[in-house]
Design an enzyme around this catalytic site. Structure first.
Site, PDB file in Angstrom:
ATOM      1  N   ASP A 100       0.814  -1.345   0.142  1.00  0.00           N
ATOM      2  CA  ASP A 100       0.065  -0.017   0.202  1.00  0.00           C
ATOM      3  C   ASP A 100       0.769   1.371   0.045  1.00  0.00           C
ATOM      4  O   ASP A 100       1.451   1.606   0.966  1.00  0.00           O
ATOM      5  CB  ASP A 100      -1.108   0.075   1.152  1.00  0.00           C
ATOM      6  CG  ASP A 100      -1.994   1.157   1.167  1.00  0.00           C
ATOM      7  OD1 ASP A 100      -1.882   2.126   0.315  1.00  0.00           O
ATOM      8  OD2 ASP A 100      -2.721   1.161   2.304  1.00  0.00           O
ATOM      9  N   ASP A 316      -1.436   7.163  -6.737  1.00  0.00           N
ATOM     10  CA  ASP A 316      -1.470   5.962  -5.982  1.00  0.00           C
ATOM     11  C   ASP A 316      -1.877   4.776  -6.557  1.00  0.00           C
ATOM     12  O   ASP A 316      -2.846   4.484  -7.171  1.00  0.00           O
ATOM     13  CB  ASP A 316      -2.793   6.140  -4.674  1.00  0.00           C
ATOM     14  CG  ASP A 316      -3.135   5.022  -3.944  1.00  0.00           C
ATOM     15  OD1 ASP A 316      -1.775   4.716  -3.034  1.00  0.00           O
ATOM     16  OD2 ASP A 316      -3.827   4.278  -3.824  1.00  0.00           O
TER      17      ASP A 316
END
Length: 489
Positions: A100, A316
């Site tokens: 992540d 992201d």
């Protein structure tokens, strides 16, 4: 995995500065980790994929590269999440954690946890980390630097032997809470081109005592999350704080053949053009300047690209789609559709704009170009911002962030929809992000800072040894972490 759930963050309380330490033994070269990919098959409904985005918002690791084989392909209709298999504790045990780039701590579910998942629809064997079973595990207390640094001083009510705790509450009501421990993490040291061996480092990570909401869902369950964000508590920042690595990493997600590359450290080939990161931001923010659709430059409000609280452009890899404010989404969609006036549009699951189309979409739809500060351009092709849910049915991957939570309505969030099939390089040391279109099934080169030697990092396929064969696809490629050396004092 920074997603819209994290963008809609209500409360984040991390009662620790999880600065990493490296143990005293010396390794002369590089290290590797095993990483895989978590994803639902194409038969899953599309709402699961969008729900994922909403939720998001012992020895010295000297000169190391960490090899993390990836699987999956990030296709929007497959609800993909990348995950790694890492070793924790002594003796080391394997845990599956989501990779992540949008969160800031490593945490795993721990023994005695309330409502932690015990099974996963991904076919993974989940387990609970037990500090008592590891001979190298140590608790982190509230009066130690890990906690006091976060709060710029002693915590109110802190007493000797009071554990350093963390608590995260997300906008959708999901939460994770627990306490911090310090223990060994096992990585695979790269000793040459496509060669590796095991080695250990010491890091501080969260021991999950309580989960709620989707974090406990068996359909997406993993053992935890491996954060690569900018905060001091992230794994990359912990290792950098030790003075043994630099905060530099890259990913290349293959949306054609599956898998990809994830590297921490200096990538020397291929070279990429960069744009400055916006300073003092929690996430990886950059400045977008303008948008082209085909040969048309969109006329947009002058403040639509402003940066600041709850605004700006965020890059992201953990978000599946691309989210645009209404002021961008509406004119962009209008311009795209103006070239196909005969299309019959319909909604799928009340979320996606879809249509029937039998021709080549790259011939019938325009490219979209995002222009950034520093003359960096991100070109998105029709076959990338459109995805198929059936042979003749296509859907738009663009999403209107104005219809999401009020916290994220002015944000531009660029996920895998636009990042796949590109090498994306994050240089946190020099506050830049860059990218180039690239064959993510090929290889990259990383540099060993101490010797100057460059190592080739190629693809891996461990599908034959895995039970995770979903949707008929499991091509597992390499994630490499090249952690740079500095001399021992």
């Amino acid at each position: 995995m920074m997603d819209l759930r994290r963008l809609a963050l209500v409360v984040v309380t991390v009662a620790a500065m999880a600065v990493g330490e490296l143990s005293s033994g010396c390794l002369g070269n590089e290290l590797t980790l095993n990483v895989k990919r978590k994803f639902a098959g194409r038969g899953e409904d599309l709402s699961a994929m969008r729900a994922h985005d909403i939720r998001r918002h012992g020895r010295l690791l000297s000169t190391i590269a960490v090899d993390l084989p990836l699987g999956g392909n990030g296709h929007p209709s497959e609800t993909g999440l990348y995950f790694a298999k890492i070793g924790l504790g002594n003796p080391s045990e394997d845990y599956y954690v989501q990779v992540d780039t949008g969160s800031d701590i490593l945490w795993v579910n721990c023994a005695g946890c309330e409502k932690c998942p015990t099974k996963s629809d991904l076919g993974l064997d989940l387990k609970l980390y037990d500090p008592k079973r590891s001979s190298t595990s140590r608790l982190v207390y509230c009066d130690q630097d890990f906690c006091t640094s976060t709060y710029d001083g002693p915590l109110p009510g802190c007493k000797p032997n009071l554990q350093c705790q963390y608590n995260v509450i997300y906008g959708d009501g999901s939460s994770t809470a627990g306490y911090f421990v310090k223990d060994n993490i096992q990585l695979e040291q790269v000793t040459g081109n496509l060669q590796s061996k095991y080695a250990n480092g010491t890091v501080v990570f969260g021991c999950g005592a309580r989960q709620s909401g989707e974090l406990g869902s068996s359909s997406e369950a993993l053992d935890g999350i491996l954060g690569f964000g900018q905060a001091n508590s992230s794994i990359i920042s912990q290792l950098a704080a030790s003075g043994k690595v630099k905060r530099m990493f890259a990913h290349c997600l293959d949306n054609d053949n599956g898998g990809g590359i994830f590297a921490i450290g200096e990538v020397v080939s291929p070279k990429v053009k960069t744009t400055p990161m916006v300073p003092n931001q929690a996430h990886y923010n950059v400045v977008m300047k303008e948008i082209e659709v085909g040969d048309t430059l969109l006329r947009l409000p002058s403040d639509v690209f402003d940066t600041g609280d709850q605004k700006g452009t965020i890059v992201d890899s953990g978000t599946t789609l691309a989210y645009l404010p209404s002021a961008i989404y509406e004119p962009l969609m209008a311009e795209i559709l103006s070239l196909q006036p005969a299309l019959q549009l319909h909604s799928v699951e009340e979320q996606f704009t879809c249509f029937q189309y039998m021709e080549n979409v790259d011939d019938g739809f325009p490219t979209v170009k995002f222009h950034f500060e520093g003359s960096l351009t991100l070109t998105i092709y029709p076959h990338e911002y459109l995805f198929q849910i059936r042979e003749d049915i296509w859907c738009f991957g663009w999403q209107n962030s104005g219809t999401q939570s009020k916290d994220g309505k002015d944000m531009i969030l660029l996920g895998d929809l636009v990042l796949s099939n590109r090498l994306v390089v994050y240089d946190v040391e020099n506050q830049t992000i860059g990218w180039t279109e690239y064959n993510c099934s090929s290889s990259i080169k990383v540099r060993d800072e101490s010797s100057g030697v460059e190592y080739t990092v190629g693809a891996h396929d461990i599908a034959s040894g895995s039970s995770l064969r979903m949707g008929g696809i499991l091509t597992l490629l390499s994630i490499i972490i090249a952690l740079l050396h500095s001399s021992i004092a």
